[in-house]
Design a protein around this motif. Structure first.
Motif, PDB file in Angstrom:
ATOM      1  N   LYS A 114      -0.863  -0.689   2.294  1.00 24.96           N
ATOM      2  CA  LYS A 114      -1.637   0.545   2.290  1.00 24.96           C
ATOM      3  C   LYS A 114      -0.739   1.778   2.195  1.00 24.96           C
ATOM      4  O   LYS A 114       0.269   1.861   2.904  1.00 24.96           O
ATOM      5  CB  LYS A 114      -2.457   0.610   3.588  1.00 24.96           C
ATOM      6  N   PRO A 143       3.129   4.771  -2.337  1.00 26.56           N
ATOM      7  CA  PRO A 143       2.894   5.791  -3.361  1.00 26.56           C
ATOM      8  C   PRO A 143       3.273   5.362  -4.778  1.00 26.56           C
ATOM      9  O   PRO A 143       4.145   4.509  -4.962  1.00 26.56           O
ATOM     10  CB  PRO A 143       3.798   6.945  -2.919  1.00 26.56           C
ATOM     11  N   GLY A 144       2.608   5.980  -5.757  1.00 29.15           N
ATOM     12  CA  GLY A 144       3.036   5.864  -7.152  1.00 29.15           C
ATOM     13  C   GLY A 144       2.844   4.525  -7.823  1.00 29.15           C
ATOM     14  O   GLY A 144       3.457   4.254  -8.839  1.00 29.15           O
ATOM     15  N   ARG A 178      -3.133   4.271  -7.028  1.00 31.62           N
ATOM     16  CA  ARG A 178      -3.716   5.241  -7.964  1.00 31.62           C
ATOM     17  C   ARG A 178      -5.181   4.958  -8.243  1.00 31.62           C
ATOM     18  O   ARG A 178      -6.007   5.868  -8.272  1.00 31.62           O
ATOM     19  CB  ARG A 178      -2.980   5.176  -9.295  1.00 31.62           C
ATOM     20  N   ARG A 218      -7.409   5.823  -5.298  1.00 32.64           N
ATOM     21  CA  ARG A 218      -7.554   7.264  -5.153  1.00 32.64           C
ATOM     22  C   ARG A 218      -8.495   7.821  -6.226  1.00 32.64           C
ATOM     23  O   ARG A 218      -9.364   8.631  -5.937  1.00 32.64           O
ATOM     24  CB  ARG A 218      -6.182   7.903  -5.275  1.00 32.64           C
ATOM     25  N   GLN A 219      -8.303   7.357  -7.450  1.00 33.31           N
ATOM     26  CA  GLN A 219      -9.133   7.856  -8.550  1.00 33.31           C
ATOM     27  C   GLN A 219     -10.599   7.480  -8.354  1.00 33.31           C
ATOM     28  O   GLN A 219     -11.496   8.229  -8.749  1.00 33.31           O
ATOM     29  CB  GLN A 219      -8.622   7.292  -9.878  1.00 33.31           C
ATOM     30  N   ARG A 242     -11.851   6.804  -5.383  1.00 34.74           N
ATOM     31  CA  ARG A 242     -12.180   7.173  -3.994  1.00 34.74           C
ATOM     32  C   ARG A 242     -12.752   5.999  -3.213  1.00 34.74           C
ATOM     33  O   ARG A 242     -13.819   6.090  -2.594  1.00 34.74           O
ATOM     34  CB  ARG A 242     -13.099   8.391  -3.973  1.00 34.74           C
TER      35      ARG A 242
END
Lengths: 91, 471
Positions: B64, B67-68, B73, B76-77, B79
């Motif tokens: 969890k 990053p990157g 991604r 997050r995109q 949600r």
């Protein structure tokens, strides 16, 4: 919206997009990408949320204006001045 | 009033694209011709059990907040919270190549140590390969090229090269006997440097999560709703006509049906369209698979099969091409959903075995022969797998039920001509179909696997719809 409210509005949008980031220590003049994990896809989301919440259009060539919080205020305040702050969280 | 975007196919890519658009108040409709969503990555019910189809594992496993990377991604995109996926990590997986065994886990150091042990003279080259491996974003700009040729710059032992090609081809190459270099990099990262996991509830839970999110943001979905024609006016897509005759207008159309398959749906036959059609038809994918799922009365680990995924190949070269016969059992992949970390153990044992298969052979069989041939093909796959993986020797005697699906089944559910699981070897990275306002998402856009499919839908939605207004 006042300049301070623009910052609240932007932080609120970032909190929606990146809920795990700590936004309390953000410095106004440092690039957002250097302080928290945001990639170009996330910047697209910031722009999309601005459009959705406030009807503000940011053309792609102007995305760089939003690199710092201070930049956001400078670029967005004239556009948001007459708008009412309402948070994405509650929208 | 028409839609902003009409999406053909409620698979991973269509749902992800739909979520992106609906989330920003676009009016979106997804039409799916089957009664189940998911497309290639789906599930079905038989005799009271749920079977997953499509990919065996979710690749790109990370913890969890990493990053990157693609998984973070995507979440997050769309949600979607990481915890909502309820991922269970793999224990270990393995490559069994011509008598050698290389284990890998979600910790890349384990794989390094295994390569140092089996191929001591290659480990420096392998480390250099990993160190110089381009990032996800950089590789897409470098384009295609042969993975075998690139690997030869770092590695000398052909057996190590073949051992690396085996899992990566089987899990995502649309190209026979090779892998595009960019796909290699993506898959290498996704499988060896990140890893495998599985949602606790399988593919069904993941699809339900996407569907809930899609509906929550206002997306519309119509099931049992086939597209007969993509309507075109003045060279641009304007909507679709359904098999029911109903016409639905939209500003743009996204299709996950595949490139050639989509162009077959496009209305008209002018010279330009015909040229695009010919080019797409000349690049149809050739690679399809036969898969059997055995339900056991024991846990696979109790028989000694504790690998999450096991790739095997007999002999010192790996053949990755459409076989002339119905199946090719020289290589294959064995996977057990029981061998992921789980909160609640699965009560049944499951063993899935998959091997390359020839679509034309399976579609030309008369119905009565089809069933018998399926059973004997599944038997041969198991025998071959058990030769490479001794722990599978007792699978047969513990099997209480077995279901097998063929390239014919795959074509039926994915719509991909030839049952081509990974679609065309020529990908359309920017989603362009040749027709204005008609974009490809999913397999033929070029990102594969469950994570790749979602990323495909997201990328095309971002570039072809959301960024358009801000230009």
């Amino acid at each position: 919206m006042t300049q301070d409210e623009v910052i609240i509005a932007i932080k609120d949008i970032i909190a929606q997009i990146a809920p795990d980031e700590d936004l309390s220590q953000l410095q106004p003049d440092l690039r957002l990408r250097e302080q928290i994990e945001l990639d170009s896809m996330d910047f697209l989301d910031i722009v999309m949320e601005l459009r959705k919440l406030y009807g503000v259009q940011v053309p792609e060539k102007d995305y760089t204006e939003l690199a710092t919080l201070a930049g956001c205020v400078k670029y967005l305040h004239p556009l948001l001045e007459k708008k009412q702050l309402h948070c994405a969280q509650s929208a | 009033m028409g839609y902003d975007t009409l999406i053909i196919g409620a698979g991973m890519s269509g749902l992800a694209a739909g979520i992106r658009l609906a989330q920003f108040d676009r009016r979106v409709l997804i039409v799916e011709r089957h009664s189940l969503w998911g497309g290639l990555n789906s599930f079905y019910k038989l005799k009271g059990r749920i079977f997953d189809s499509g990919l065996h594992a979710l690749t790109n496993y990370v913890r969890k907040g990493t990053p990157g990377v693609p998984l973070t991604r995507i979440l997050r995109q769309l949600r979607i919270g990481y915890d909502e996926l309820e991922l269970g990590a793999q224990g270990h997986s393995e490559i069994r190549f011509d008598g050698r065994r290389l284990e890998f886990t979600n910790d890349p150091e384990v794989f390094f140590a295994e390569i140092a042990r089996e191929f001591p003279r290659e480990i420096d080259g392998f480390r250099r390969l990993v160190a110089e491996l381009p990032g996800y974003d950089a590789v897409l700009e470098r384009g295609e090229g042969s993975a075998r040729a690139e690997l030869a710059r770092y590695l000398g032992d052909p057996e190590l090269i073949e051992s690396l090609m085996l899992p990566l081809c089987i899990y995502g190459s649309a190209r026979e006997d090779d892998l595009d270099w960019d796909q290699f990099v993506i898959l290498f990262r996704a499988i060896f440097l990140e890893g495998f996991s599985r949602p606790e509830g399988g593919i069904k839970a993941l699809l339900e999560l996407l569907l809930r999110r899609y509906k929550k943001v206002g997306g519309e979905l119509r099931m049992n709703c086939g597209v007969e024609r993509i309507l075109v006016r003045d060279g641009a897509a304007v909507g679709v006509r359904l098999t029911s005759g109903e016409e639905i207008l939209a500003e743009r159309v996204f299709s996950s049906a595949g490139h050639a398959e989509t162009l077959r749906l496009v209305d008209g036959d002018d010279a330009r369209l015909s040229a695009h059609r010919r080019a797409a038809e000349a690049n149809l994918g050739q690679l399809s698979f036969l898969e059997s799922i055995s339900v056991l009365d024991v846990q696979p680990a109790d028989l000694g099969f504790d690998a999450t995924v096991s790739f095997f190949n007999h002999g010192n070269s790996f053949r990755y091409r459409r076989p002339d016969a119905g199946i090719d059992v020289q290589s294959g992949v064995v996977c057990s959903p029981n061998n992921f970390a789980r909160k609640t153990p699965l009560s049944d044992g499951f063993v899935r075995i998959t091997a390359l298969a020839n679509h034309a052979v399976w579609t030309s069989l008369p119905e009565h022969e089809y069933r018998a041939r399926k059973e004997s093909a599944a038997d041969r796959m198991l025998e071959s797998a058990a030769l490479a993986i001794p722990a599978l020797a007792r699978v047969r005697e513990h099997t209480v039920f077995r279901d097998t699906f063929t390239p014919r089944t795959i074509q039926h559910y994915t719509g991909h001509l030839g049952g081509a699981v990974y679609g065309s070897p020529r990908k359309q990275r920017d989603g362009s179909s040749g027709i204005a306002r008609l974009s490809l998402v999913g397999t033929d856009q070029g990102m594969l696997g469950i994570v790749g499919a979602m990323l495909s839908g997201i990328t095309i939605a971002n570039h072809q719809a959301l960024m358009e207004v801000s230009r």
